[in-house]
Design a protein around this motif. Structure first.
Motif, PDB file in Angstrom:
ATOM      1  N   ASP A  60     -16.785 142.444 -10.170  1.00 48.41           N
ATOM      2  CA  ASP A  60     -15.464 142.718  -9.950  1.00 48.41           C
ATOM      3  C   ASP A  60     -15.116 142.545  -8.501  1.00 48.41           C
ATOM      4  O   ASP A  60     -14.330 141.917  -7.953  1.00 48.41           O
ATOM      5  CB  ASP A  60     -15.038 144.057 -10.537  1.00 48.41           C
ATOM      6  N   THR A  62     -13.943 144.262  -6.239  1.00 49.02           N
ATOM      7  CA  THR A  62     -12.585 144.767  -5.640  1.00 49.02           C
ATOM      8  C   THR A  62     -12.614 146.018  -4.651  1.00 49.02           C
ATOM      9  O   THR A  62     -12.037 145.938  -3.701  1.00 49.02           O
ATOM     10  CB  THR A  62     -11.474 144.811  -6.666  1.00 49.02           C
ATOM     11  N   ASN A  63     -13.432 146.789  -5.070  1.00 42.55           N
ATOM     12  CA  ASN A  63     -13.586 148.172  -3.919  1.00 42.55           C
ATOM     13  C   ASN A  63     -14.902 148.665  -3.956  1.00 42.55           C
ATOM     14  O   ASN A  63     -15.578 148.335  -5.123  1.00 42.55           O
ATOM     15  CB  ASN A  63     -12.624 149.153  -4.783  1.00 42.55           C
ATOM     16  N   PRO A  64     -15.547 149.175  -2.922  1.00 40.03           N
ATOM     17  CA  PRO A  64     -16.671 149.643  -2.879  1.00 40.03           C
ATOM     18  C   PRO A  64     -16.956 150.863  -3.739  1.00 40.03           C
ATOM     19  O   PRO A  64     -15.804 151.767  -4.115  1.00 40.03           O
ATOM     20  CB  PRO A  64     -16.765 150.028  -1.243  1.00 40.03           C
ATOM     21  N   PHE A  65     -18.121 151.217  -4.176  1.00 47.26           N
ATOM     22  CA  PHE A  65     -18.352 152.390  -4.763  1.00 47.26           C
ATOM     23  C   PHE A  65     -19.683 152.956  -4.745  1.00 47.26           C
ATOM     24  O   PHE A  65     -20.366 152.190  -4.013  1.00 47.26           O
ATOM     25  CB  PHE A  65     -18.123 152.065  -6.312  1.00 47.26           C
ATOM     26  N   SER A  82     -15.271 155.916  -6.303  1.00 48.71           N
ATOM     27  CA  SER A  82     -14.727 154.865  -5.767  1.00 48.71           C
ATOM     28  C   SER A  82     -14.891 155.296  -4.207  1.00 48.71           C
ATOM     29  O   SER A  82     -14.645 156.346  -3.710  1.00 48.71           O
ATOM     30  CB  SER A  82     -13.350 154.773  -6.183  1.00 48.71           C
ATOM     31  N   ARG A  83     -15.173 154.132  -3.494  1.00 43.40           N
ATOM     32  CA  ARG A  83     -15.289 154.473  -2.147  1.00 43.40           C
ATOM     33  C   ARG A  83     -14.116 153.711  -1.246  1.00 43.40           C
ATOM     34  O   ARG A  83     -14.682 153.057  -0.173  1.00 43.40           O
ATOM     35  CB  ARG A  83     -16.756 154.185  -1.410  1.00 43.40           C
ATOM     36  N   PHE A  84     -13.195 153.657  -2.031  1.00 39.49           N
ATOM     37  CA  PHE A  84     -12.082 152.640  -1.294  1.00 39.49           C
ATOM     38  C   PHE A  84     -11.434 153.271  -0.077  1.00 39.49           C
ATOM     39  O   PHE A  84     -11.324 154.576  -0.299  1.00 39.49           O
ATOM     40  CB  PHE A  84     -11.123 152.193  -2.460  1.00 39.49           C
ATOM     41  N   CYS A  86      -8.704 153.401   1.693  1.00 37.35           N
ATOM     42  CA  CYS A  86      -7.260 153.669   1.967  1.00 37.35           C
ATOM     43  C   CYS A  86      -6.739 154.604   0.718  1.00 37.35           C
ATOM     44  O   CYS A  86      -5.756 155.363   1.089  1.00 37.35           O
ATOM     45  CB  CYS A  86      -6.497 152.409   1.901  1.00 37.35           C
ATOM     46  N   CYS A  87      -7.279 154.667  -0.399  1.00 33.49           N
ATOM     47  CA  CYS A  87      -6.672 155.204  -1.506  1.00 33.49           C
ATOM     48  C   CYS A  87      -7.501 156.464  -2.199  1.00 33.49           C
ATOM     49  O   CYS A  87      -8.812 156.227  -1.966  1.00 33.49           O
ATOM     50  CB  CYS A  87      -6.422 154.319  -2.431  1.00 33.49           C
ATOM     51  N   ASP A  88      -7.204 157.269  -3.035  1.00 38.28           N
ATOM     52  CA  ASP A  88      -7.821 158.167  -3.602  1.00 38.28           C
ATOM     53  C   ASP A  88      -7.757 157.838  -5.074  1.00 38.28           C
ATOM     54  O   ASP A  88      -6.966 158.154  -6.039  1.00 38.28           O
ATOM     55  CB  ASP A  88      -7.051 159.563  -3.528  1.00 38.28           C
ATOM     56  N   LEU A  89      -8.903 156.747  -5.597  1.00 42.40           N
ATOM     57  CA  LEU A  89      -8.874 156.257  -6.654  1.00 42.40           C
ATOM     58  C   LEU A  89      -9.618 157.012  -7.821  1.00 42.40           C
ATOM     59  O   LEU A  89      -9.629 156.592  -8.722  1.00 42.40           O
ATOM     60  CB  LEU A  89      -9.614 154.792  -6.525  1.00 42.40           C
TER      61      LEU A  89
END
Length: 133
Positions: A60, A62-65, A82-84, A86-89
């Motif tokens: 995928d 789309t975001n680091p994890f 999730s290690r995104f 900017c956001c708290d995913l």
């Protein structure tokens, strides 16, 4: 006079060659360790479901994890976080057989009631994938 100059040049050249030989020797001795360092530190047997999950998330892209193994309430669990930046995913805790135990609700900013104490009672065993914090 010419002989000493010639000898001086030879001595300088010998010192330069000696330094080069030492550098090459050091590099040759260190290379196998560097090439296999990642394998040595991450030689961990993962459950099949976790390998597939990591592979799917990587595809995928789309975001680091991060995937970490924890001891929680006397049992082994896996946290996929999730290690995104900017956001708290959110994050999800799984049992060893891949069943979802509970999760962190990113929008609410809290763990589900069934594992509200995970941040204080979950003990990190090891980070299996991704960068630690």
């Amino acid at each position: 006079m010419r002989l000493s100059k010639a000898l001086g040049v030879e001595i300088v050249e010998f010192k330069q060659r000696k330094t080069s030989y030492l550098s090459i020797t050091f590099f040759v001795m260190l290379t196998p360790w560097l090439v296999h360092a990642d394998e040595l530190t991450h030689d961990v047997e993962l459950p099949r479901w976790l390998e597939r999950t990591i592979s799917d998330i990587e595809k995928d892209g789309t975001n680091p994890f991060q995937v970490a193994k924890y001891d929680y309430e006397g049992r082994v669990v896996y946290l996929i976080d999730s290690r995104f930046p900017c956001c708290d995913l959110g994050a999800t805790i799984y049992s060893t057989d891949g069943a979802e135990v509970c999760g962190f609700i990113g929008i609410v900013g809290a763990w589900e009631p069934s594992c509200f104490d995970f941040p204080t009672s979950g003990k990190l065993v090891e980070v299996l994938y991704g960068a630690p914090n």
